[in-house]
Structure formats: structure tokens, C-alpha cells
Design an enzyme around this catalytic site. Structure first.
Site, PDB file in Angstrom:
ATOM      1  N   GLY A 109      14.322 -23.518 -19.129  1.00 41.40           N
ATOM      2  CA  GLY A 109      15.536 -22.895 -18.626  1.00 41.40           C
ATOM      3  C   GLY A 109      15.595 -22.974 -17.114  1.00 41.40           C
ATOM      4  O   GLY A 109      14.931 -23.791 -16.480  1.00 41.40           O
ATOM      5  N   ARG A 110      16.386 -22.111 -16.517  1.00 41.67           N
ATOM      6  CA  ARG A 110      16.538 -22.098 -15.058  1.00 41.67           C
ATOM      7  C   ARG A 110      15.398 -21.385 -14.342  1.00 41.67           C
ATOM      8  O   ARG A 110      15.155 -21.621 -13.161  1.00 41.67           O
ATOM      9  CB  ARG A 110      17.850 -21.431 -14.683  1.00 41.67           C
ATOM     10  CG  ARG A 110      19.045 -22.189 -15.157  1.00 41.67           C
ATOM     11  CD  ARG A 110      19.947 -22.496 -13.999  1.00 41.67           C
ATOM     12  NE  ARG A 110      21.069 -23.263 -14.477  1.00 41.67           N
ATOM     13  CZ  ARG A 110      21.359 -24.460 -14.038  1.00 41.67           C
ATOM     14  NH1 ARG A 110      20.622 -25.036 -13.123  1.00 41.67           N
ATOM     15  NH2 ARG A 110      22.408 -25.094 -14.503  1.00 41.67           N
ATOM     16  N   GLU A 147      12.741 -23.043 -12.002  1.00 38.51           N
ATOM     17  CA  GLU A 147      13.280 -23.556 -10.742  1.00 38.51           C
ATOM     18  C   GLU A 147      12.992 -22.615  -9.580  1.00 38.51           C
ATOM     19  O   GLU A 147      12.649 -23.047  -8.481  1.00 38.51           O
ATOM     20  CB  GLU A 147      14.788 -23.758 -10.909  1.00 38.51           C
ATOM     21  CG  GLU A 147      15.506 -24.343  -9.734  1.00 38.51           C
ATOM     22  CD  GLU A 147      16.978 -24.518 -10.047  1.00 38.51           C
ATOM     23  OE1 GLU A 147      17.367 -25.647 -10.396  1.00 38.51           O
ATOM     24  OE2 GLU A 147      17.742 -23.529  -9.978  1.00 38.51           O
ATOM     25  N   CYS A 188      10.260 -27.965 -21.814  1.00 36.77           N
ATOM     26  CA  CYS A 188      11.497 -28.253 -21.088  1.00 36.77           C
ATOM     27  C   CYS A 188      11.267 -28.210 -19.571  1.00 36.77           C
ATOM     28  O   CYS A 188      10.447 -28.930 -19.045  1.00 36.77           O
ATOM     29  CB  CYS A 188      12.580 -27.281 -21.549  1.00 36.77           C
ATOM     30  SG  CYS A 188      14.270 -27.840 -21.293  1.00 36.77           S
ATOM     31  N   HIS A 189      11.989 -27.333 -18.865  1.00 32.38           N
ATOM     32  CA  HIS A 189      11.855 -27.230 -17.418  1.00 32.38           C
ATOM     33  C   HIS A 189      10.580 -26.509 -16.980  1.00 32.38           C
ATOM     34  O   HIS A 189      10.329 -26.383 -15.785  1.00 32.38           O
ATOM     35  CB  HIS A 189      13.077 -26.527 -16.818  1.00 32.38           C
ATOM     36  CG  HIS A 189      14.313 -27.360 -16.842  1.00 32.38           C
ATOM     37  ND1 HIS A 189      15.044 -27.575 -17.991  1.00 32.38           N
ATOM     38  CD2 HIS A 189      14.959 -28.037 -15.871  1.00 32.38           C
ATOM     39  CE1 HIS A 189      16.081 -28.342 -17.723  1.00 32.38           C
ATOM     40  NE2 HIS A 189      16.049 -28.646 -16.445  1.00 32.38           N
ATOM     41  N   TYR A 235      11.929 -31.766 -20.243  1.00 37.27           N
ATOM     42  CA  TYR A 235      13.303 -32.229 -20.318  1.00 37.27           C
ATOM     43  C   TYR A 235      13.389 -33.499 -19.471  1.00 37.27           C
ATOM     44  O   TYR A 235      12.812 -33.540 -18.374  1.00 37.27           O
ATOM     45  CB  TYR A 235      14.264 -31.151 -19.803  1.00 37.27           C
ATOM     46  CG  TYR A 235      15.700 -31.535 -20.006  1.00 37.27           C
ATOM     47  CD1 TYR A 235      16.240 -31.605 -21.284  1.00 37.27           C
ATOM     48  CD2 TYR A 235      16.502 -31.883 -18.928  1.00 37.27           C
ATOM     49  CE1 TYR A 235      17.552 -31.997 -21.482  1.00 37.27           C
ATOM     50  CE2 TYR A 235      17.815 -32.276 -19.118  1.00 37.27           C
ATOM     51  CZ  TYR A 235      18.339 -32.332 -20.402  1.00 37.27           C
ATOM     52  OH  TYR A 235      19.639 -32.733 -20.601  1.00 37.27           O
TER      53      TYR A 235
END
Length: 193
Positions: free
Chosen positions: A89-90, A93, A119-120, A139
Site C-alpha cells: 500500500g502507500r 512510502e 507489494c510496496h 509490485y
């Protein structure tokens, strides 16, 4: 199977399925999972986002649920945990900007403890500098970060996962069956008992 104490590092706009599914699955099979976020306490929530694959050139994003944390980040000592889970997800980050988070991630690699990232989540692994010489899925948009940090990007099907030593990675939530199966197998290995 002996129960393990698992740390999950997450944050606001973590991917909904990539947070809730492993949290609930690992708990359902007897592991003790502590979900934490920097600057938040047990009982606080993080907002989740739902990443979906609807035929566009990248995922779409929608607001998900509120996920309740069950441990306090500032109380965490990674030495007390047997394994680490990093949802995508975000959240990765901005979590990768937090030195305490990066130190926690490094601990699990320095001690060769099982780590599952999806993923992320590879953004945290890359920022922590733990991918040198490792095969890592993520991802596809995170492939440059994997390779620039010295890792080998595993370009696998969205429903597959890959294990390299103590690290299990996958591209996104459609890989949950493969990713969680490989992580559970790793947790049950005598080397990690």
C-alpha cells in the site's frame, strides 16, 4: 507448530487486504501478531486503502477500512519478535523515511529471522539496505528500487510468491495463498523454531 511472536509494521493507507488478511490468518493459526505504526498507540487506527486491478495500466485505489493497532510502536523491541510482516500500500512510502522503522527491519535480517513483505513493502526493504544479492518480488512499479538496492527483481505472476532464505515476497494481494503458505512453512522450519 510452535506459536511465534510476529511484528507487523504498518501505517496509514496500508493496503487493506495485505494488512488484514495476514494479520487474521497468522492469528487464526496460533501466532501472536502485534501491529504497530510509528507515533501511534495500541487502540489507535490506521486508514487502509484498497488497491484493485481493473484493467488500467496500474492499480486503482479506494478508501478501505480502519485497522486497529494492537501494540504501541514506541514500546516495541524487535529482539522480542520471531518474525516480521510488511504489508504494501502507500504506507511503506512514508515509513521508509523513519530511521526507527529501518532499524527494526535491519534487525530481522541481521538475526536471520523470517520476513514476509508484499507489494510496496519492498520499498522498506530497499530503504533498509537489506536486498543486496537477494531475490525479491514486489509490485512491478517497485522493480527499480529492488534492483537499485542490489536485489534481483522476481518478475512472477501476481498470484505467486518467492522465498529467498529468510525472506518471502509477493507482487500483490492475489498472491496471499502462495505468500502466506511459504511464510508459514518458513515459520515452521527448525532453523526458526
Amino acid at each position: 507448530m510452535s506459536a511465534k511472536k510476529v511484528l507487523m509494521i504498518t501505517g496509514d493507507f496500508t493496503e487493506d487486504y495485505e494488512t488484514m488478511v495476514p494479520f487474521q490468518t497468522l492469528g487464526a493459526v496460533g501466532h501472536d501478531v502485534h501491529a504497530v505504526c510509528p507515533d501511534k498507540n495500541a487502540g489507535d487506527t490506521v486508514a487502509t486503502s484498497i488497491h484493485d486491478f481493473e484493467g488500467d495500466q496500474t492499480y486503482t485505489e479506494k478508501r478501505g477500512h480502519n485497522f486497529t493497532l494492537n501494540a504501541t510502536f514506541s514500546d516495541i523491541n524487535p529482539a522480542d519478535y520471531d518474525a516480521l510482516v510488511i504489508p504494501g500500500g502507500r504506507a511503506p512510502e512514508y515509513l521508509r523515511l523513519n530511521p526507527a522503522v529501518l532499524d527494526m527491519v535491519r534487525h530481522f535480517f541481521a538475526e536471520n529471522k523470517p520476513v514476509a513483505a508484499i507489494c510496496h513493502g519492498a520499498q522498506l526493504l530497499s530503504a533498509a539496505g537489506v536486498l543486496e544479492g537477494r531475490t525479491c518480488s514486489a509490485y512491478p512499479a517497485c522493480a527499480p528500487e529492488v534492483t537499485m538496492s542490489g536485489g534481483k527483481f522476481a518478475d512472477i505472476d501476481v498470484a505467486d510468491a518467492v522465498t529467498d532464505g529468510n525472506l518471502v515476497t509477493a507482487p500483490a494481494w492475489p498472491a496471499h495463498p502462495a505468500w502466506l503458505k511459504q511464510f508459514l512453512a518458513l515459520l515452521n522450519q527448525p532453523a526458526y523454531a
